[in-house]
Design a protein around this motif. Sequence first.
Motif: not given
Length: 180
Positions: A11-14, A20-21, A35-36, A81-83
């Motif tokens: 993720n590019g933002v906090y 998922n990618r 990634d942030v 990805g959720e954590l």
Amino acid sequence: MTATVTAVSSNGVYSFTKPNRDSIRLLAGLGVEGDVHAGVTVKHRSRVAQDPSQLNLRQVHLIHEELFTEVGEKGFDVAPGELGENITTSGIHLLGLPVGTRLHIGGQAVVEVTGLRNPCRQIEDFRAGLLKQVVGRGEDGKVVRKAGVMAVVVEGGEVRPGDAIRAELPAGPHRALDVV
């Protein structure tokens, strides 16, 4: 059992969770491209507040998929990805690896394990009661952290679900993982 990547996320933002990618690109000395949390120095907000010049020992976050099964048995539905992890693994005991273990992932990427993720309040905010499932006390009274490991990128490369993972242990004596 063969160790594999089951999911990759960035993720590019906090944000606590990471989508998922199809793939992520690891960049040597930096982390996950876009990634942030990528960078030479710390990017996690709590670490930046302490000292923004600290080396980033938390470039890549890995969690074992088996944790999701474990917490699922206690009623917590958690998906890759959720954590906030970048790489979800299967078939490798991440928490039992010593500091300095190199994980060869896919055809080119290599990350070096630096320590344990310290589960934070955001896990509790994500799912009430989940924090107690990922951090607790062992029979000996010591704190047990289960929310994955942190690593730095030694060799860059593309990482995809299905990629094999091979662990290369450091020369002994081995040091147990601690919070980074």
